[in-house]
Each structure stands twice: as C-alpha cells, then as structure tokens.
Design a protein around this motif. Structure first.
Motif, PDB file in Angstrom:
ATOM      1  N   GLN A   1       0.818  -1.208   0.000  1.00  0.00           N
ATOM      2  CA  GLN A   1       0.000   0.000   0.000  1.00  0.00           C
ATOM      3  C   GLN A   1       0.855   1.263   0.000  1.00  0.00           C
TER       4      GLN A   1
ATOM      5  N   ALA B   1      -5.464   1.857  -5.995  1.00  0.00           N
ATOM      6  CA  ALA B   1      -5.086   2.164  -4.613  1.00  0.00           C
ATOM      7  C   ALA B   1      -6.176   1.752  -3.635  1.00  0.00           C
TER       8      ALA B   1
ATOM      9  N   CYS C   1      -2.527   0.731 -11.289  1.00  0.00           N
ATOM     10  CA  CYS C   1      -1.812   1.977 -10.958  1.00  0.00           C
ATOM     11  C   CYS C   1      -0.668   2.248 -11.936  1.00  0.00           C
TER      12      CYS C   1
ATOM     13  N   LEU D   1       1.538   1.982  -3.630  1.00  0.00           N
ATOM     14  CA  LEU D   1       0.364   2.428  -4.381  1.00  0.00           C
ATOM     15  C   LEU D   1      -0.145   3.780  -3.893  1.00  0.00           C
ATOM     16  N   PHE D   2      -0.070   4.019  -2.584  1.00  0.00           N
ATOM     17  CA  PHE D   2      -0.509   5.321  -2.090  1.00  0.00           C
ATOM     18  C   PHE D   2       0.493   6.407  -2.461  1.00  0.00           C
TER      19      PHE D   2
END
Length: 396
Positions: free
Chosen positions: A224, A323, A291, A227-228
């Motif tokens: 994460q 995300a 993404c 992706l964040f």
C-alpha cells in the motif's frame, strides 16, 4: 442507560454504517483540500513553488504521526470518546488554517489537521468490531466508500469554492462541520470499551513486536505504501499540469477533472466482497497493474491535446481504483488477526503507507518542478512496478 459494546453484534444497522461512511468522508476530506489549491495557497502565503508540495506533505506527516500515536489508543480507550477528541483537534486546526496569512501558520495548522483527521482510522476498526465476521469485509468496504468519496470529492469541492470565493472559506466551513459532526457522533454512536488494560507506554512498545512478528502486516503495508505513493504523486502534480501552459485550466476546470476520480469510490464495496470471497492475491496483483498502467498511459500522448486530457482522466480512475482495491484487501487481511490488536495493526499499516504518501507528494512536486510531467509520471509509474516485483516474492 447506554450499553458499552466490546464484542461485535449479530448485525450492524444500516444507518450506523451510513453514518460511519459519511463521517469518514467528511473527516478525511480535510487533508485533501490543499491538493488542488497548492497554487493559490502558496501564492497568497508567499511560499516558493519548489516548496509548494509541503502544503500537502505537512498534513500527511501529521496524519502519519496520529496513526502511530493516537490510533493505537483504540485498543485502550473507549472508541467514541477518542473519536470526538480527535475531531475537535482537527476543527481547531482547520480554523487556524482559515485565518492563516503566513506560510508557517498554515503549515503548522496543516500538520494538526492531519493529526486530527486520524479519527477516520479509529472509526474503521470500530466498524470492524461492530460487524460480524461473515460480512466484515463488506462492512469495511461500505464504510471505506465514504472515505474514498471524501478523498475524491474534497478536490473538486475545494476548487469550486476557491474559484467562487476563497481558499480560506473551505477551511472555515470545514471547521464548523467538524464541530457539528462531533455532536452527532456523541449522540448516535454506541460506546465501545476495549478489553486491553495496558499502559500507553506498553501499548506503543507492543507495536514494535507486532510489526516484527507479523510478516503479513509488513507485506500489506509495503504494497500500500507503493500504491498510495503513486496516488499522492498523481493528485499533487496533475493540478499543476492542468493549470500550466499545456492545458491552462481554471480552478473550476480542475474541479471537473477531479470529479473523474470519484469513479474510484465504486471500488470500495467491490473490494470488500472480493476480500470476503478469498480472491486476495490476484486482486492485489490487479491493483498494482492498474496503478502502473494508469500513469504509464499518460506518457504515450503529447501533452495539451484532447487525447492527452482523456488519458489523464483514465489514469485518474485507474490509479484511484487500484489504490482503493489494495487498501481494502489489506484491511480485510489484517482485521482477521484479532480484535484485541486491531487498532494497533491499523495504526502500523496506515502509518507505513501515509509516510510514503507524504514523500510521494513532496518528491512528486519537486520532480514536476525539475522535469515536468515526464519526470513526475515516470516516478509515479515506478512505484507500483516495484510493489509488483515484491508481490512475486510471496510464495504463501
């Protein structure tokens, strides 16, 4: 007499789920109002363009600090009380931001806005506690739909308000909204008293062991984080691109563009159902591909053309969906590990990737200032590809 809840009920009422979703959206929006407004805010406050990313980064740093220092208290302190205190901290910071005339004042306010906004990460484990096991992923997904809508709608709302009034107005209005929300939550939510009886110091100390001894936590947090970070790069730099010479969009135009990202909110309830069915690994891979492909697509068409704007819209939807999918999958994986440590797991999970998000905003704005969209988009594409490579090392 009010009942204190420590175990999940047989079912969770639909209107409480709706209230939690609405609350999460309203609270989390506070840390995203600055993203489409970094141009006018930095100009009004006299902040150099190279440092404009700090307007977003500071709130994300505050959010990360709150995740680490406040969210774990959900395993120790009655949850409703903790949420209300945090929301009031955010309301105070929003009022200070609305009155800011100097960069330092706004940046310190942004730090505390982020700190107070971690109330959403107390409410999400609260929803997990209240929901029965069979539909926990679905419930978390539904509540997170509100979270995602808040993130997505914050940008167009802020842009529209700034275009027709001033950026100060959005912060003042949100300060008032937080005070009203605190009253509503105090009246509407049932209390939840955690079973843990640790001191605060021992609670924080236990998080080190929890992180060290929970490999799935480390893995999901790093997925994460990538992706964040990608998400933050896109939504920090795309308003700068759209306002620049290639597109020359007004704040109203940028607001309309930001509405495209709202489509990502549909992924939250879908993600919860995917997680409940056990399709976690293929869905995780899909989130990373979405993404990376979204950002890479924007590099294939010359900037300033109608097709370029179309690719940016597609990228916004793909990156938001990817995300969000990864986020909900991570929640579902971690929340089955035990109710007594759920808030600490959530705090560690969120802290890891919000630090990455803060770095993504800062580095993305710097990359855009130095190398334009090409450098910023290349950086954004590499992050999910790195996560994909790491995912293929998982042999479980």
């Amino acid at each position: 007499m009010t009942t204190v809840t420590s175990e999940p009920a047989d079912r969770m009422s639909g209107w409480i789920t709706l209230l939690l979703a609405f609350s999460c959206g309203l609270i989390v929006a506070n840390i995203y109002y600055a993203q489409p407004l970094i141009g006018p805010i930095s100009s009004d406050l006299g902040l150099p363009p190279q440092l404009a990313g700090l307007l977003v980064t500071m709130s994300q740093i505050g959010y990360g600090a709150g995740l680490l220092l406040v969210v774990p208290l959900g395993d120790l302190i009655e949850n409703r009380k903790l949420v209300i205190i945090t929301v009031i901290v955010g309301a105070t910071a929003l009022a200070c931001a609305a009155l800011a005339t100097q960069p330092v004042t706004f940046l310190l306010s942004a730090l505390l806005i982020g700190f107070g906004s971690v109330a959403v990460q107390i409410l999400i484990p609260y929803a997990g506690h209240m929901a029965p096991e069979a539909i926990r992923g679905r419930t978390i997904g539904n509540v997170s739909t509100g979270l995602m809508l808040g993130i997505m709608l914050a940008r167009p709302v802020a842009s529209f308000v700034a275009a027709h009034a001033s950026w100060h107005v959005i912060y003042a209005a949100s300060a008032v909204a937080m005070v009203i929300l605190a009253v509503v939550l105090r009246v509407a939510l049932p209390p939840r008293e955690p079973a843990a009886r640790l001191s605060y110091g021992r609670l924080l100390g236990s998080m080190v062991e929890l992180y060290r001894n929970t490999p799935v936590l480390r893995r999901r947090a790093l997925y994460q984080a990538a992706l964040f970070g990608c998400f933050s790069v896109f939504w920090t730099t795309s308003p700068l691109l759209l306002a620049g010479p290639d597109f020359q969009m007004s704040q109203s135009g940028i607001a309309l563009f930001a509405l495209a990202g709202v489509a990502g909110a549909i992924m939250a309830p879908v993600s919860g159902r995917i997680a409940d069915r056990g399709w976690t690994r293929p869905a995780t891979i899909a989130s990373m591909v979405l993404c990376a492909a979204g950002f890479a697509l924007t590099l294939l068409v010359p900037l300033g053309t109608p097709w370029s704007l179309t690719t940016l819209v597609i990228a916004a939807i793909a990156i938001d969906c990817g995300a969000q999918l990864s986020l909900i999958l991570g929640y579902r994986v971690l929340f089955v590990l035990g109710a007594g440590q759920r808030s600490r797991l959530n705090g560690l999970y969120m802290t890891t990737f919000f630090v990455a998000g803060a770095a993504g905003s800062g580095i993305g704005a710097f990359a855009y200032a130095r190398g334009g969209w090409t450098l910023a988009a290349a950086f954004g594409t590499v992050l999910p590809l790195a996560a994909l490579a790491y995912a293929f090392t998982d042999d479980t």
